[in-house]
Design a protein around this motif. Structure first.
Motif, PDB file in Angstrom:
ATOM      1  N   GLU A   8       0.833  -1.195   0.000  1.00  0.00           N
ATOM      2  CA  GLU A   8       0.000   0.000   0.000  1.00  0.00           C
ATOM      3  C   GLU A   8       0.871   1.249   0.000  1.00  0.00           C
ATOM      4  O   GLU A   8       1.865   1.332   0.720  1.00  0.00           O
ATOM      5  CB  GLU A   8      -0.904   0.011   1.234  1.00  0.00           C
ATOM      6  CG  GLU A   8      -1.963  -1.078   1.205  1.00  0.00           C
ATOM      7  CD  GLU A   8      -2.912  -0.934   0.031  1.00  0.00           C
ATOM      8  OE1 GLU A   8      -3.229   0.207  -0.323  1.00  0.00           O
ATOM      9  OE2 GLU A   8      -3.335  -1.963  -0.520  1.00  0.00           O
ATOM     10  N   ASN A  10       0.742   5.259   0.698  1.00  0.00           N
ATOM     11  CA  ASN A  10      -0.080   6.281   1.323  1.00  0.00           C
ATOM     12  C   ASN A  10       0.643   7.615   1.334  1.00  0.00           C
ATOM     13  O   ASN A  10       1.805   7.721   0.953  1.00  0.00           O
ATOM     14  CB  ASN A  10      -0.420   5.871   2.764  1.00  0.00           C
ATOM     15  CG  ASN A  10      -1.185   4.554   2.807  1.00  0.00           C
ATOM     16  OD1 ASN A  10      -2.147   4.389   2.080  1.00  0.00           O
ATOM     17  ND2 ASN A  10      -0.737   3.627   3.637  1.00  0.00           N
ATOM     18  N   PHE A  12       0.348  10.382  -0.359  1.00  0.00           N
ATOM     19  CA  PHE A  12       0.723  11.100  -1.572  1.00  0.00           C
ATOM     20  C   PHE A  12       0.358  12.565  -1.402  1.00  0.00           C
ATOM     21  O   PHE A  12      -0.729  12.893  -0.911  1.00  0.00           O
ATOM     22  CB  PHE A  12      -0.021  10.548  -2.784  1.00  0.00           C
ATOM     23  CG  PHE A  12       0.588   9.310  -3.346  1.00  0.00           C
ATOM     24  CD1 PHE A  12       1.543   9.386  -4.336  1.00  0.00           C
ATOM     25  CD2 PHE A  12       0.219   8.061  -2.870  1.00  0.00           C
ATOM     26  CE1 PHE A  12       2.102   8.236  -4.868  1.00  0.00           C
ATOM     27  CE2 PHE A  12       0.771   6.917  -3.397  1.00  0.00           C
ATOM     28  CZ  PHE A  12       1.718   6.997  -4.390  1.00  0.00           C
ATOM     29  N   GLN A 186       5.037  13.804  -9.771  1.00  0.00           N
ATOM     30  CA  GLN A 186       5.038  12.615  -8.910  1.00  0.00           C
ATOM     31  C   GLN A 186       6.347  11.849  -9.036  1.00  0.00           C
ATOM     32  O   GLN A 186       6.894  11.363  -8.043  1.00  0.00           O
ATOM     33  CB  GLN A 186       3.864  11.704  -9.272  1.00  0.00           C
ATOM     34  CG  GLN A 186       2.511  12.221  -8.858  1.00  0.00           C
ATOM     35  CD  GLN A 186       1.409  11.221  -9.142  1.00  0.00           C
ATOM     36  OE1 GLN A 186       1.497  10.059  -8.758  1.00  0.00           O
ATOM     37  NE2 GLN A 186       0.365  11.668  -9.816  1.00  0.00           N
ATOM     38  N   GLU A 303       2.420   2.357  -9.893  1.00  0.00           N
ATOM     39  CA  GLU A 303       1.420   2.990  -9.033  1.00  0.00           C
ATOM     40  C   GLU A 303       1.567   4.496  -9.125  1.00  0.00           C
ATOM     41  O   GLU A 303       2.687   5.020  -9.064  1.00  0.00           O
ATOM     42  CB  GLU A 303       1.580   2.564  -7.579  1.00  0.00           C
ATOM     43  CG  GLU A 303       1.033   1.187  -7.276  1.00  0.00           C
ATOM     44  CD  GLU A 303       0.991   0.914  -5.773  1.00  0.00           C
ATOM     45  OE1 GLU A 303       1.570   1.720  -5.002  1.00  0.00           O
ATOM     46  OE2 GLU A 303       0.394  -0.094  -5.371  1.00  0.00           O
ATOM     47  N   ILE A 305      -0.877   8.464  -8.584  1.00  0.00           N
ATOM     48  CA  ILE A 305      -2.098   9.146  -8.199  1.00  0.00           C
ATOM     49  C   ILE A 305      -2.744   9.756  -9.443  1.00  0.00           C
ATOM     50  O   ILE A 305      -2.069  10.414 -10.237  1.00  0.00           O
ATOM     51  CB  ILE A 305      -1.804  10.249  -7.160  1.00  0.00           C
ATOM     52  CG1 ILE A 305      -1.356   9.624  -5.842  1.00  0.00           C
ATOM     53  CG2 ILE A 305      -3.026  11.128  -6.934  1.00  0.00           C
ATOM     54  CD1 ILE A 305      -2.405   8.779  -5.155  1.00  0.00           C
ATOM     55  N   GLU A 311      -7.253   9.579  -6.924  1.00  0.00           N
ATOM     56  CA  GLU A 311      -7.301   8.169  -6.561  1.00  0.00           C
ATOM     57  C   GLU A 311      -5.987   7.472  -6.888  1.00  0.00           C
ATOM     58  O   GLU A 311      -5.268   7.856  -7.817  1.00  0.00           O
ATOM     59  CB  GLU A 311      -8.444   7.482  -7.313  1.00  0.00           C
ATOM     60  CG  GLU A 311      -9.825   7.996  -6.953  1.00  0.00           C
ATOM     61  CD  GLU A 311     -10.919   7.321  -7.758  1.00  0.00           C
ATOM     62  OE1 GLU A 311     -10.577   6.523  -8.654  1.00  0.00           O
ATOM     63  OE2 GLU A 311     -12.099   7.587  -7.492  1.00  0.00           O
ATOM     64  N   LEU A 312      -5.669   6.442  -6.111  1.00  0.00           N
ATOM     65  CA  LEU A 312      -4.476   5.638  -6.362  1.00  0.00           C
ATOM     66  C   LEU A 312      -4.760   4.654  -7.492  1.00  0.00           C
ATOM     67  O   LEU A 312      -5.733   3.886  -7.434  1.00  0.00           O
ATOM     68  CB  LEU A 312      -4.068   4.880  -5.100  1.00  0.00           C
ATOM     69  CG  LEU A 312      -2.896   3.895  -5.254  1.00  0.00           C
ATOM     70  CD1 LEU A 312      -1.620   4.647  -5.609  1.00  0.00           C
ATOM     71  CD2 LEU A 312      -2.721   3.076  -3.986  1.00  0.00           C
ATOM     72  N   SER A 314      -3.173   1.471  -9.446  1.00  0.00           N
ATOM     73  CA  SER A 314      -2.147   0.441  -9.363  1.00  0.00           C
ATOM     74  C   SER A 314      -2.352  -0.538 -10.502  1.00  0.00           C
ATOM     75  O   SER A 314      -3.412  -1.164 -10.611  1.00  0.00           O
ATOM     76  CB  SER A 314      -2.222  -0.293  -8.019  1.00  0.00           C
ATOM     77  OG  SER A 314      -1.199  -1.273  -7.928  1.00  0.00           O
TER      78      SER A 314
END
Length: 333
Positions: A8, A10, A12, A186, A303, A305, A311-312, A314
């Protein structure tokens, strides 16, 4: 093939400023010469070390054409000796126009909406036009499929990051300028996650580790990159790795990029003493009895955003058949 569970991601950051597009591909670059940068003070060599994206011959051409200034004076002497404190201004001319004709080449789309796409690029396909590759690239195929961001310029529309020609797997494509800016940031902020699978020669003594060694253009062979100290022009490069499976005298390794230098995994794996199987540039050249299109390296998971929804996303790129065959052959040896 054992593939470990998704991790996971998290925390971001949220990017609301879309005004930085001009900073991604600046037409004019300002550099200040620091004393620590002067291991080589000759202008063309210094520029090659500071900005290795361009070859030394390209820098010499830019200098001779008047695209480099020292303070307020144009300098056309490639042998000019720089001094600490000099301000160097480089104006990068736009790339020469290429007649990019869309080509109906099938694409393996892993994710797509109005803002971006993630494509599973096959080994052997070049990402964008370049010398010797004027047709048949991923860009040619994309132009026939969808609109693309123009931030990358006329040669690289929509291209946010790259994969080597003979590396397969997931690559993100921007359809809008805002998506391009957001995705690029990113990558710069190291919040996008890129994981690769690679088969290497040998078996590391430990199960995981991190390689933190700067990478730059090879001082002799300009077609290669190498481990190069920061004060000699290298750029920070960090690769995390974990063994997925030991295959007698080979290993299946998962690599995670923290940075994205050219040939980063291939250079770092070679420095480890475990080059990627099938790598024609950094590998051993030793035959293993399996026909490969190039290095056994696959961009397996991406992965990021979503630029608009937050939203993530993947995405996992299916492992190519030749890669699975290679692993199976090595298991049965």
């Amino acid at each position: 093939m054992n593939i470990f569970n998704p991790v996971e991601v998290n925390n971001f950051p949220t990017f609301e400023d879309s005004s930085f597009a001009a900073n991604l591909l600046p037409q004019q670059i300002e550099l200040i010469v620091a004393a620590t940068d002067l291991s080589e003070s000759r202008l063309d060599l210094w520029l090659s070390a500071q900005l290795p994206e361009f070859s030394r011959s390209r820098w010499q051409k830019l200098i001779s054409q008047g695209h480099v200034r020292i303070a307020d004076r144009v300098c056309t002497d490639k042998k000019y000796r720089l001094k600490a404190g000099d301000r160097v201004y480089v104006s990068i001319p736009p790339p020469e126009a290429i007649d990019l004709v869309p080509e109906s080449i099938p694409l393996d789309i892993l994710y797509e909406d109005a803002h971006l796409a993630i494509v599973n690029k096959p080994a052997g396909m070049v990402v964008h036009p370049s010398a010797g590759h004027s047709t048949g690239t991923l860009v040619h195929a994309l132009l026939a499929h969808c609109p693309l961001s123009q931030i990358g310029g006329i040669q690289r529309p929509g291209i946010v990051h790259r994969l080597d020609k003979d590396t397969s797997g997931a690559i993100a494509i921007a359809k809008t300028d805002f998506a391009h800016q957001h995705l690029q940031q990113q990558l710069q902020a190291k919040t996008a996650r890129r994981e690769y699978l690679g088969v290497v020669y040998g078996t590391p003594k430990v199960d995981s580790g991190t390689i933190d060694l700067p990478i730059g253009r090879h001082p002799v062979d300009r077609q290669k990159n190498t481990i190069l100290a920061l004060d000699l022009g290298g750029k920070s490069a960090v690769t995390h790795w974990q063994i997925e499976e030991r295959l007698r005298s080979f290993s299946l390794i998962r690599f995670r990029l923290e940075t994205g230098r050219t040939h980063q995994i291939r250079v770092h794996a070679t420095k480890m003493g475990h080059p990627i199987v099938g790598d024609p540039v950094y590998g051993t050249g030793r035959s293993i009895g399996v026909k490969l299109p190039g290095q056994a390296l696959h961009a397996h998971r991406l992965e990021l955003i979503h630029p608009e929804t937050g939203e993530l996303i993947s995405v996992t790129a299916p492992i190519p058949a030749y890669f699975q065959t290679l692993v199976q052959v090595l298991r049965n040896r």
